[in-house]
Design a protein around this motif. Structure first.
Motif, short mmCIF file in Angstrom:
data_model
loop_
_atom_site.label_atom_id
_atom_site.label_comp_id
_atom_site.label_asym_id
_atom_site.label_seq_id
_atom_site.Cartn_x
_atom_site.Cartn_y
_atom_site.Cartn_z
N CYS A 1 50.79 103.55 29.87
CA CYS A 1 51.76 102.48 29.85
C CYS A 1 53.02 102.23 30.76
O CYS A 1 53.87 101.45 30.78
CB CYS A 1 52.19 102.39 28.13
N GLY A 2 53.16 103.59 31.51
CA GLY A 2 54.22 103.55 32.65
C GLY A 2 53.68 102.91 33.82
O GLY A 2 54.74 102.87 34.75
N LEU A 3 52.86 102.57 34.02
CA LEU A 3 52.17 102.01 35.22
C LEU A 3 52.81 100.74 35.46
O LEU A 3 53.13 99.61 34.82
CB LEU A 3 50.43 101.70 35.31
N SER A 4 53.45 100.42 36.97
CA SER A 4 54.21 99.40 37.19
C SER A 4 53.21 98.46 37.97
O SER A 4 52.10 99.04 38.74
CB SER A 4 55.23 99.71 38.27
N PHE A 5 53.16 97.05 37.71
CA PHE A 5 52.30 96.07 38.12
C PHE A 5 53.06 94.69 38.10
O PHE A 5 54.12 94.61 37.57
CB PHE A 5 51.27 95.97 37.25
N THR A 6 52.57 93.89 39.15
CA THR A 6 53.12 92.72 38.91
C THR A 6 52.90 91.41 38.06
O THR A 6 51.61 91.50 37.68
CB THR A 6 53.28 91.90 40.43
N MET A 7 53.76 90.65 37.54
CA MET A 7 53.61 89.76 36.73
C MET A 7 52.24 88.83 36.79
O MET A 7 51.67 88.27 36.12
CB MET A 7 54.76 88.97 36.23
N GLN A 8 52.34 88.39 38.20
CA GLN A 8 51.34 87.38 38.56
C GLN A 8 51.38 86.15 37.50
O GLN A 8 52.55 85.56 37.32
CB GLN A 8 49.75 87.91 38.41
N SER A 9 50.23 85.59 36.99
CA SER A 9 50.35 84.33 36.16
C SER A 9 50.98 84.54 34.91
O SER A 9 51.46 83.43 34.13
CB SER A 9 49.03 84.09 35.91
N ILE A 10 51.25 85.83 34.29
CA ILE A 10 52.13 85.83 33.28
C ILE A 10 53.64 85.34 33.34
O ILE A 10 53.92 84.71 32.63
CB ILE A 10 52.22 87.45 32.89
N SER A 11 54.07 85.36 34.64
CA SER A 11 55.39 84.71 34.77
C SER A 11 55.40 83.41 34.69
O SER A 11 56.42 82.55 34.37
CB SER A 11 55.66 85.16 36.39
N LYS A 12 54.23 82.69 34.63
CA LYS A 12 54.06 81.25 34.53
C LYS A 12 54.71 80.77 33.06
O LYS A 12 55.17 79.46 32.91
CB LYS A 12 52.76 80.78 34.80
N VAL A 13 54.60 81.63 32.21
CA VAL A 13 54.95 81.14 30.86
C VAL A 13 56.55 81.11 31.08
O VAL A 13 57.11 80.11 30.43
CB VAL A 13 54.56 82.22 29.88
N PHE A 14 57.18 81.78 31.68
CA PHE A 14 58.57 82.04 31.55
C PHE A 14 59.11 81.00 32.51
O PHE A 14 60.29 80.49 32.11
CB PHE A 14 59.00 83.43 31.85
N THR A 15 58.52 81.03 33.75
CA THR A 15 59.05 79.89 34.25
C THR A 15 59.00 78.47 33.72
O THR A 15 59.90 77.47 34.04
CB THR A 15 58.57 79.73 35.80
N LEU A 16 57.87 78.05 33.03
CA LEU A 16 57.99 76.92 32.18
C LEU A 16 59.10 76.74 31.40
O LEU A 16 59.63 75.91 31.24
CB LEU A 16 56.66 77.01 31.47
N ALA B 1 48.65 84.45 24.25
CA ALA B 1 48.42 85.32 25.17
C ALA B 1 48.46 84.65 26.61
O ALA B 1 48.07 83.92 26.77
CB ALA B 1 47.21 86.28 25.08
N LYS B 2 48.95 85.61 27.59
CA LYS B 2 48.96 85.43 28.93
C LYS B 2 48.46 86.59 29.84
O LYS B 2 49.03 87.58 29.47
CB LYS B 2 50.20 84.56 29.31
N SER B 3 47.51 86.30 30.61
CA SER B 3 47.04 87.29 31.42
C SER B 3 47.44 86.99 33.03
O SER B 3 47.92 85.73 33.39
CB SER B 3 45.53 87.39 31.31
N GLY B 4 47.44 88.20 33.82
CA GLY B 4 47.55 88.15 35.24
C GLY B 4 46.72 88.75 35.90
O GLY B 4 46.04 90.02 35.32
N VAL B 5 46.50 88.42 37.24
CA VAL B 5 45.38 89.32 38.10
C VAL B 5 45.63 90.64 38.37
O VAL B 5 44.77 91.29 39.02
CB VAL B 5 44.84 88.03 39.40
N ALA B 6 46.93 90.81 38.15
CA ALA B 6 47.24 92.40 38.32
C ALA B 6 46.84 93.15 37.30
O ALA B 6 47.01 94.62 37.20
CB ALA B 6 48.75 92.50 38.37
N GLY B 7 46.21 92.60 36.17
CA GLY B 7 45.71 93.27 34.98
C GLY B 7 46.80 93.29 33.79
O GLY B 7 46.21 93.92 32.72
N GLY B 8 47.78 92.47 34.01
CA GLY B 8 48.64 92.56 32.78
C GLY B 8 48.20 91.51 31.68
O GLY B 8 47.54 90.40 32.00
N ILE B 9 48.49 91.85 30.38
CA ILE B 9 48.20 90.89 29.55
C ILE B 9 49.64 90.92 28.40
O ILE B 9 49.83 92.00 28.18
CB ILE B 9 47.04 91.13 28.82
#
Length: 320
Positions: free
Chosen positions: A68-83, A270-278
């Motif tokens: 859970c300490g791994l850093s990754f980029t939001m990718q498409s998860i960010s789309k929820v919050f820019t909306l 839920a929202k996923s991103g291609v960096a592997g985040g959900i």
């Protein structure tokens, strides 16, 4: 919404502490059946066997397991919050003049329906074309100010003033974005985008490249789980109606064209991103952040989806 835990919720958290490490270990075996994203070259460096989760409740109690300490980029998860930020800046009438409200059934980066269906607006704000259109609606004079406002908004939601861009991923996205550029120019031709395409895309690439951990995602999800109010501070960060809109999109479109199956198997926004985040949430109870860079053919974390299926079915979390 009260931030005081119900007795059964405290018991559930203790059960999670006991069972989650084993569930993560089991789900982690799924990683070998997936592949790390490589169409953005920098993402291919992520550890394919990683899986981590952070669960937080309205009192700030948390349970973690795995990487859970791994850093990754939001990718498409960010789309929820820019909306959400575009809704705050412009209001629903203007936003939904530029993007639709329906799932596509197509891949997240498909252009197919832009040309086939009239009017030529993206079907929803969570596919690439829709998120590019949304990026153009964020308030600010120029891409730098718009991006700074996005980053500031994300930092408030995550309760983390240190959130920053992963500039290596940002550059990698910008250099491998021919399809996104094609969509953006098509949208400009149809009058959906105003201004310079490169300026809009710069905002888009930057918000996709914001680096987070599972803890950051879970805190952002917690605000959505509490209808826009941060339960740890009591501050209203997003109007409740806009959160309702975002959560509905998460259920219908948040897991790309596997959203229907996810709704059946897991039953949570839920929202996923291609960096592997959900990013997901149990309304009124928990915010959840997951990372697992190995993806299934739909572009979702293969181990992360398996873990959420286990959690939802074992703890009866489905909304349905």
């Amino acid at each position: 919404m009260s931030s005081t835990n119900l007795p059964h919720q405290s018991e559930e958290l203790e059960r999670l502490r006991a069972l989650l490490p084993g569930w993560v270990k089991t789900s982690k075996t799924m990683c070998q059946a997936g592949k790390v994203a490589s169409y953005i070259p920098e993402l291919s460096k992520a550890p394919a066997d990683a899986l981590g989760i952070h669960v937080i409740d309205f009192s700030g109690n948390s349970v973690t397991a795995g990487d859970c300490g791994l850093s990754f980029t939001m990718q498409s998860i960010s789309k929820v919050f820019t909306l959400l930020l575009a809704l705050i800046d412009r209001g629903p009438e203007i936003v939904f003049d530029k993007v639709g409200m329906e799932p596509t059934g197509d891949n997240f980066n498909s252009m197919l329906k832009l040309e086939l269906v009239q009017p030529s607006i993206p079907f929803n704000p969570l596919i690439n074309a829709g998120a590019i259109a949304i990026s153009s609606l964020i308030g600010g004079d120029g891409p730098e100010e718009k991006s700074e406002r996005v980053l500031r908004f994300f930092r408030r939601l995550a309760g983390n003033p240190e959130l920053a861009y992963d500039l290596d991923v940002y550059r990698s996205e910008a250099l491998s974005a021919d399809l996104n550029r094609s969509m953006a120019y098509f949208l400009k031709d149809k009058g959906v985008l105003k201004g310079k395409v490169d300026d809009v895309l710069d905002v888009y690439f930057r918000h996709c490249s914001i680096a987070v951990t599972c803890s950051d995602l879970s805190r952002m999800a917690l605000v959505l789980a509490n209808d826009g109010t941060d339960p740890l501070s009591g501050e209203v960060l997003i109007p409740r109606r806009y959160v309702q809109i975002a959560k509905t999109f998460m259920v219908t479109c948040g897991m790309y064209n596997a959203s229907g199956q996810f709704a059946i198997e897991v039953g949570l926004p839920a929202k996923s991103g291609v960096a592997g985040g959900i990013l997901t949430l149990v309304p009124g109870r928990y915010g959840i952040g997951i990372v697992g860079p190995s993806l299934n053919p739909k572009g979702n974390s293969i181990a992360g989806v398996h873990l959420l299926e286990t959690l939802s079915q074992s703890l009866d979390w489905s909304l349905f």
